[in-house]
Enzyme design. Structure first.
Site, mmCIF file in Angstrom:
data_model
loop_
_atom_site.group_PDB
_atom_site.id
_atom_site.type_symbol
_atom_site.label_atom_id
_atom_site.label_comp_id
_atom_site.label_asym_id
_atom_site.label_seq_id
_atom_site.Cartn_x
_atom_site.Cartn_y
_atom_site.Cartn_z
ATOM 1 N N ARG A 63 0.841 -1.198 0.000
ATOM 2 C CA ARG A 63 0.000 0.000 0.000
ATOM 3 C C ARG A 63 0.877 1.250 0.000
ATOM 4 N NH1 ARG A 63 -5.073 -0.021 1.391
ATOM 5 N NH2 ARG A 63 -4.805 -1.982 2.488
ATOM 6 N N SER A 72 -10.441 7.845 17.343
ATOM 7 C CA SER A 72 -11.037 6.671 17.976
ATOM 8 C C SER A 72 -10.056 6.026 18.948
ATOM 9 C CB SER A 72 -11.455 5.664 16.902
ATOM 10 O OG SER A 72 -11.900 4.455 17.486
ATOM 11 N N GLU A 85 -0.064 -1.401 9.715
ATOM 12 C CA GLU A 85 0.630 -0.120 9.533
ATOM 13 C C GLU A 85 -0.332 1.060 9.667
ATOM 14 O OE1 GLU A 85 3.483 2.312 6.396
ATOM 15 O OE2 GLU A 85 3.467 0.122 6.382
ATOM 16 N N ARG A 86 -1.567 0.881 9.221
ATOM 17 C CA ARG A 86 -2.554 1.962 9.351
ATOM 18 C C ARG A 86 -2.812 2.264 10.825
ATOM 19 N NH1 ARG A 86 -8.157 1.888 9.386
ATOM 20 N NH2 ARG A 86 -9.130 3.840 8.736
ATOM 21 N N ARG A 115 -7.801 -7.268 2.588
ATOM 22 C CA ARG A 115 -8.613 -6.108 2.976
ATOM 23 C C ARG A 115 -9.398 -5.568 1.781
ATOM 24 N NH1 ARG A 115 -7.409 -3.296 7.634
ATOM 25 N NH2 ARG A 115 -7.994 -1.364 6.601
#
Length: 283
Positions: A34, A48, A76-77, A113
């Site tokens: 990504r 959040s 990683e996100r 994903r």
């Protein structure tokens, strides 16, 4: 991806440890397929995390040397959002992975994903093939996707750089990109991509344009081959006719005794000029 799935995919996990890790001791995975992370969604996730913490731990690779940092295998996100949220430590599962397992796990985790861009997905398949020395069929088998599916994505890597940017930026769709790849005149591909965006062409409209362009190119190639196969005598006649008329002329032989002469013109004005050279009057 759960632990059993990961073990099934790699079959080379040596050990697993759960602990809190300083974010400063973590680094991104170099095999991460990504390239683009939605900043707005990262901010939402960080907010959040500030309120509720991280429910799903990161999966990290155990450093080979004490001075090295932990390498992200999955998450990683969540790591990026944790940094935005100002966290000093994050929960993580530490595993002892080889380079091969690290790359495969990172790619498969992202592919599952299903929100990679078409180019990122294509590059992920290429990485699996290159780094693990796999064929398209083997990648297809490992990921449970058909071989034509893999092949269609890999073809996107043959697009010109500017057209890749259009695809990555969402200006053209994967369907439009695949249609553009069918164009025989590759030097015209970027020009047609710009036209697709400018005119808002649908895939079906683009297919029609590409098919007609390919047909025209095939005819042009046939004419060129036919000309190259002509005798020196016929080519000399064409040259003299062209010089006399000031335009392109072609002698098309159908047999030893029969044939025809084609004279080209680009406008009515040019046709009038040619008729004048031939002393033909329509009055």
């Amino acid at each position: 991806m759960n632990e059993n799935e990961l073990k099934k995919q790699t079959n080379i996990v040596k050990s697993t440890v759960y602990k809190m890790i300083d974010v400063e001791k973590i680094k991104p995975n170099p095999f991460q397929p990504r390239h683009i992370f939605d900043e707005e969604r990262l901010v939402e996730l960080s907010e959040s995390i500030k309120k509720s913490g991280i429910y799903q731990p990161l999966v990290l690779r155990q450093p080979i040397k004490a001075i090295e940092r932990f390498e992200i295998i999955a998450g990683e996100r969540r790591y990026r959002a944790s940094v935005l949220a100002g966290l000093e430590k994050v929960p993580a599962i530490i595993r002892d992975f080889t380079d091969e397992a690290t790359m495969e796990a990172a790619i498969i985790e992202n592919l599952q994903r299903e929100d990679l861009s078409p180019l990122e997905e294509a590059e992920a398949y290429q990485s699996l093939m290159k780094e693990l020395n796999l064929t398209q069929a083997q990648v297809s088998e490992r990921l449970g996707k058909s071989r034509p599916y893999i092949a269609n994505y890999l073809r996107l890597l043959g697009l010109p750089t500017r057209v890749k940017e259009m695809l990555q930026g969402g200006q053209i769709s994967m369907g439009q990109a695949r249609t553009l790849l069918a164009l025989k005149q590759q030097d015209q591909l970027e020009k047609l991509a710009h036209r697709t965006i400018r005119e808002g062409l649908t895939v079906r409209q683009l297919e029609s344009i590409v098919n007609q362009a390919n047909l025209d190119e095939e005819k042009r190639a046939n004419r060129k081959n036919h000309h190259q196969n002509k005798s020196p005598f016929v080519r000399e006649i064409e040259n003299q006719l062209g010089e006399r008329l000031g335009t392109k002329a072609a002698v098309i032989t159908k047999s030893k005794q029969k044939g025809k002469i084609e004279i080209s013109y680009d406008s009515m004005k040019e046709l009038d000029r040619i008729l004048e050279v031939l002393n033909i009057s329509l009055d």
